[in-house]
Design a protein around this motif. Structure first.
Motif, PDB file in Angstrom:
ATOM      1  N   GLY A 219      35.750  20.160 -35.432  1.00 44.24           N
ATOM      2  CA  GLY A 219      36.032  19.100 -36.392  1.00 44.24           C
ATOM      3  C   GLY A 219      37.105  18.134 -35.917  1.00 44.24           C
ATOM      4  N   TYR A 220      37.726  18.419 -34.786  1.00 46.26           N
ATOM      5  CA  TYR A 220      38.743  17.554 -34.188  1.00 46.26           C
ATOM      6  C   TYR A 220      38.238  17.023 -32.841  1.00 46.26           C
ATOM      7  N   PRO A 221      38.798  15.902 -32.367  1.00 50.51           N
ATOM      8  CA  PRO A 221      38.415  15.426 -31.038  1.00 50.51           C
ATOM      9  C   PRO A 221      38.792  16.446 -29.970  1.00 50.51           C
ATOM     10  N   VAL A 222      38.080  16.389 -28.854  1.00 50.00           N
ATOM     11  CA  VAL A 222      38.358  17.290 -27.731  1.00 50.00           C
ATOM     12  C   VAL A 222      39.248  16.572 -26.726  1.00 50.00           C
ATOM     13  N   LYS A 223      40.245  17.295 -26.196  1.00 55.14           N
ATOM     14  CA  LYS A 223      41.129  16.728 -25.178  1.00 55.14           C
ATOM     15  C   LYS A 223      41.292  17.712 -24.023  1.00 55.14           C
ATOM     16  N   VAL A 224      41.762  17.183 -22.890  1.00 57.20           N
ATOM     17  CA  VAL A 224      42.073  18.018 -21.731  1.00 57.20           C
ATOM     18  C   VAL A 224      43.399  18.720 -21.985  1.00 57.20           C
ATOM     19  N   LEU A 225      43.413  20.054 -21.787  1.00 51.45           N
ATOM     20  CA  LEU A 225      44.626  20.840 -21.980  1.00 51.45           C
ATOM     21  C   LEU A 225      45.375  21.069 -20.674  1.00 51.45           C
ATOM     22  N   GLY A 226      44.659  21.117 -19.579  1.00 53.58           N
ATOM     23  CA  GLY A 226      45.294  21.371 -18.288  1.00 53.58           C
ATOM     24  C   GLY A 226      44.236  21.584 -17.225  1.00 53.58           C
ATOM     25  N   THR A 227      44.647  21.516 -15.961  1.00 53.69           N
ATOM     26  CA  THR A 227      43.706  21.657 -14.855  1.00 53.69           C
ATOM     27  C   THR A 227      44.317  22.512 -13.750  1.00 53.69           C
ATOM     28  N   HIS A 228      43.464  23.085 -12.923  1.00 53.54           N
ATOM     29  CA  HIS A 228      43.923  23.701 -11.676  1.00 53.54           C
ATOM     30  C   HIS A 228      42.816  23.551 -10.643  1.00 53.54           C
ATOM     31  N   GLN A 229      43.196  23.538  -9.372  1.00 55.65           N
ATOM     32  CA  GLN A 229      42.261  23.286  -8.284  1.00 55.65           C
ATOM     33  C   GLN A 229      42.315  24.400  -7.252  1.00 55.65           C
ATOM     34  N   PHE A 230      41.206  24.574  -6.552  1.00 51.62           N
ATOM     35  CA  PHE A 230      41.165  25.469  -5.407  1.00 51.62           C
ATOM     36  C   PHE A 230      40.029  25.015  -4.493  1.00 51.62           C
ATOM     37  N   ARG A 231      40.053  25.485  -3.267  1.00 53.78           N
ATOM     38  CA  ARG A 231      38.998  25.167  -2.321  1.00 53.78           C
ATOM     39  C   ARG A 231      38.261  26.441  -1.935  1.00 53.78           C
ATOM     40  N   PHE A 232      36.982  26.296  -1.619  1.00 52.07           N
ATOM     41  CA  PHE A 232      36.263  27.417  -1.032  1.00 52.07           C
ATOM     42  C   PHE A 232      35.568  26.942   0.238  1.00 52.07           C
ATOM     43  N   HIS A 233      35.310  27.883   1.118  1.00 52.72           N
ATOM     44  CA  HIS A 233      34.712  27.563   2.410  1.00 52.72           C
ATOM     45  C   HIS A 233      33.187  27.590   2.275  1.00 52.72           C
ATOM     46  N   GLY A 234      32.671  26.529   1.696  1.00 58.27           N
ATOM     47  CA  GLY A 234      31.235  26.453   1.503  1.00 58.27           C
ATOM     48  C   GLY A 234      30.804  25.060   1.118  1.00 58.27           C
ATOM     49  N   ASN A 235      29.502  24.829   1.164  1.00 57.83           N
ATOM     50  CA  ASN A 235      28.915  23.536   0.861  1.00 57.83           C
ATOM     51  C   ASN A 235      28.910  23.275  -0.638  1.00 57.83           C
ATOM     52  N   TRP A 236      29.043  22.013  -1.018  1.00 65.99           N
ATOM     53  CA  TRP A 236      29.129  21.647  -2.436  1.00 65.99           C
ATOM     54  C   TRP A 236      27.905  22.063  -3.231  1.00 65.99           C
ATOM     55  N   LYS A 237      26.740  22.106  -2.581  1.00 64.71           N
ATOM     56  CA  LYS A 237      25.505  22.428  -3.316  1.00 64.71           C
ATOM     57  C   LYS A 237      25.453  23.897  -3.717  1.00 64.71           C
ATOM     58  N   ILE A 238      26.195  24.753  -3.008  1.00 69.72           N
ATOM     59  CA  ILE A 238      26.250  26.168  -3.391  1.00 69.72           C
ATOM     60  C   ILE A 238      26.857  26.302  -4.780  1.00 69.72           C
ATOM     61  N   GLN A 239      27.911  25.541  -5.031  1.00 64.62           N
ATOM     62  CA  GLN A 239      28.541  25.582  -6.348  1.00 64.62           C
ATOM     63  C   GLN A 239      27.678  24.880  -7.382  1.00 64.62           C
ATOM     64  N   LEU A 240      27.011  23.795  -6.979  1.00 63.65           N
ATOM     65  CA  LEU A 240      26.120  23.088  -7.898  1.00 63.65           C
ATOM     66  C   LEU A 240      25.050  24.042  -8.432  1.00 63.65           C
ATOM     67  N   GLU A 241      24.567  24.928  -7.584  1.00 64.53           N
ATOM     68  CA  GLU A 241      23.557  25.913  -7.990  1.00 64.53           C
ATOM     69  C   GLU A 241      24.119  26.911  -9.002  1.00 64.53           C
ATOM     70  N   ASN A 242      25.390  27.263  -8.833  1.00 63.09           N
ATOM     71  CA  ASN A 242      25.968  28.392  -9.559  1.00 63.09           C
ATOM     72  C   ASN A 242      26.007  28.196 -11.068  1.00 63.09           C
ATOM     73  N   THR A 243      26.214  26.957 -11.503  1.00 63.49           N
ATOM     74  CA  THR A 243      26.459  26.717 -12.927  1.00 63.49           C
ATOM     75  C   THR A 243      25.252  27.059 -13.796  1.00 63.49           C
ATOM     76  N   THR A 244      24.049  26.932 -13.265  1.00 65.50           N
ATOM     77  CA  THR A 244      22.879  27.329 -14.047  1.00 65.50           C
ATOM     78  C   THR A 244      22.177  28.530 -13.398  1.00 65.50           C
ATOM     79  N   ASP A 245      22.968  29.412 -12.803  1.00 58.23           N
ATOM     80  CA  ASP A 245      22.449  30.638 -12.200  1.00 58.23           C
ATOM     81  C   ASP A 245      22.824  31.825 -13.094  1.00 58.23           C
TER      82      ASP A 245
END
Length: 432
Positions: free
Chosen positions: A185-211
């Motif tokens: 019932g309230y607007p959505v906002k960003v609360l915080g972020t964090h980053q990391f790297r992995f040793h792999g191609n971007w498409k590997i992660q693209l696959e993961n989200t709907t796996d």
């Protein structure tokens, strides 16, 4: 039957030949030349997510990020317009901003102090007498990318002539609307972020989200760490109602908990989890009635789906996952926690719970992200072997069918979402 790409031809195949109905070539993960083509044919020719509007609350608010590998500044100007500016001084090419987020009245190059407005226009040049008759400031504004937004999600593109963002998103808009309902019932906002790297191609992660197929295998440690009610909610492997849709243009959605796909749909019979008893008490003490409390608490876990937006962002259950290609063998991931924005006495306890849930799975010391990243790393290492050997994306192909909306649909464990992304990849990589 699976037919392999042959060792003699796999390196000579055109990009369009690397994607077939049920498999893709392992070369797609490892070939640096192919990666370079992806940066120009995909990341510079389509809409790429750059920000959430809550990250730019007032004039001068900015965020530095990337479109593919090109650095940009996303900033709100004094007219309230969100601009995406190439982070490169027009004089000698130095980057203008190295700060990830902040507030500024403009941007000044640290090398020779050329200064630019929030709209990208060149405002000032030190010692201008040397430029008399050889420079026109109006011709040297920062390069501005076409920028549009939907549902608070801001996208930019180098391709001025492509379809409007609304058309590119198509049926995804329905799911963005649903994702944003987790504000209770309230607007959505960003609360915080964090980053990391992995040793792999971007498409590997693209696959993961709907796996959905990997979930109980890779995340069994997380499943063992949560309460029985949460574990039961996420036990979707044999649920026939848990399905994945191809939404077009490379986008897809995986409905893990179908009854939470639209948080406005609530028959009142689902009990609130016992773990949130303290939160319920806090919200009632803030003056909310039972219906408002239920709406907020039921949304604490987020939505019941993962929405994959080609090529670089997913709206995953209760957070945003953004991928940035670094090289054929390295990808940066940013996890962005979101929650409701409103009166502190109401949203603060809700967001506290949401952040604890986020940390438990997505956080750098959580159970989910380290296990996922290990899997992504292993795919990249394995892909170095036998590049002619295909990567299979054929699960559920025989049982995929058109749903009531016309979307290609199959079970949540099937690879419909991956096939959607690779079909879009193939189309874009085929355009010279």
């Amino acid at each position: 039957m699976t037919v392999e790409f042959t060792a003699d031809t796999v390196h000579g195949l055109a990009p369009s030949d690397l994607v077939r109905e049920d498999r893709v070539a392992g070369r797609m993960y490892t070939d640096p030349q192919l990666f370079e083509l992806e940066m120009t044919r995909i990341y510079e020719r389509t809409w790429v997510w750059v920000a959430h509007e809550s990250e730019l609350p007032k004039a001068g608010s900015f965020k530095s990020t990337y479109v593919g590998r090109q650095p940009v500044i996303v900033v709100k100007d004094r007219k309230g317009t969100v601009n995406t500016l190439l982070n490169r001084c027009r004089h000698r090419g130095a980057s203008l901003c190295e700060q990830r987020t902040g507030h500024a009245n403009g941007f000044t190059c640290p090398y020779h102090a050329w200064s630019y407005g929030l709209d990208g226009k060149l405002r000032g040049i030190p010692y201008p007498d040397g430029y008399e008759g050889v420079l026109e400031k109006s011709e040297l504004s920062l390069r501005k990318l076409r920028t549009e937004s939907y549902g608070g999600m801001v996208f930019a593109t180098f391709a001025d002539g492509i379809e409007p963002l609304a058309d590119f998103l198509g049926d995804v808009k329905l799911w963005i609307d649903r994702f944003m309902k987790q504000g209770g019932g309230y607007p959505v906002k960003v609360l915080g972020t964090h980053q990391f790297r992995f040793h792999g191609n971007w498409k590997i992660q693209l696959e993961n989200t709907t796996d959905g197929y990997h979930f109980p295998i890779v995340h069994r440690s997380w499943m063992a760490s949560v309460d029985a009610e949460t574990a039961d909610m996420m036990s979707f492997m044999t649920d026939p109602a848990a399905i994945t849709h191809d939404l077009g243009n490379g986008h897809s959605v995986m409905q893990m908990v179908p009854e939470h796909s639209d948080l406005d749909v609530d028959d009142g019979t689902e009990p609130l989890q016992a773990r949130f008893a303290t939160l319920v008490t806090e919200l009632k003490s803030a003056g909310l009635d039972d219906a408002a409390v239920r709406k907020l608490v039921r949304a604490v876990h987020g939505t019941g789906f993962n929405l994959n937006l080609f090529p670089n962002v997913s709206m995953s259950n209760s957070f945003l996952r953004v991928l940035r290609p670094i090289s054929a063998n390295e990808t940066l991931i940013e996890h962005i926690a979101v929650g409701p924005e409103g009166p502190a006495e109401i949203v603060d306890p809700v967001n506290r719970e949401r952040l604890r849930i986020h940390e438990h799975f997505q956080g750098p010391f959580g159970f989910g992200t380290p296990d996922d990243a290990e899997g992504w790393d292993r795919v990249q290492r394995g892909a170095q072997a036998a590049p002619e050997m295909p990567v299979l994306v054929n699960r559920g192909l025989a049982r995929e069918s058109a749903g009531p909306e016309g979307w290609p649909t199959s079970h949540v464990t099937d690879e419909t979402g991956m096939r959607a992304a690779y079909n879009q990849w193939k189309q874009m990589m085929s355009d010279g």
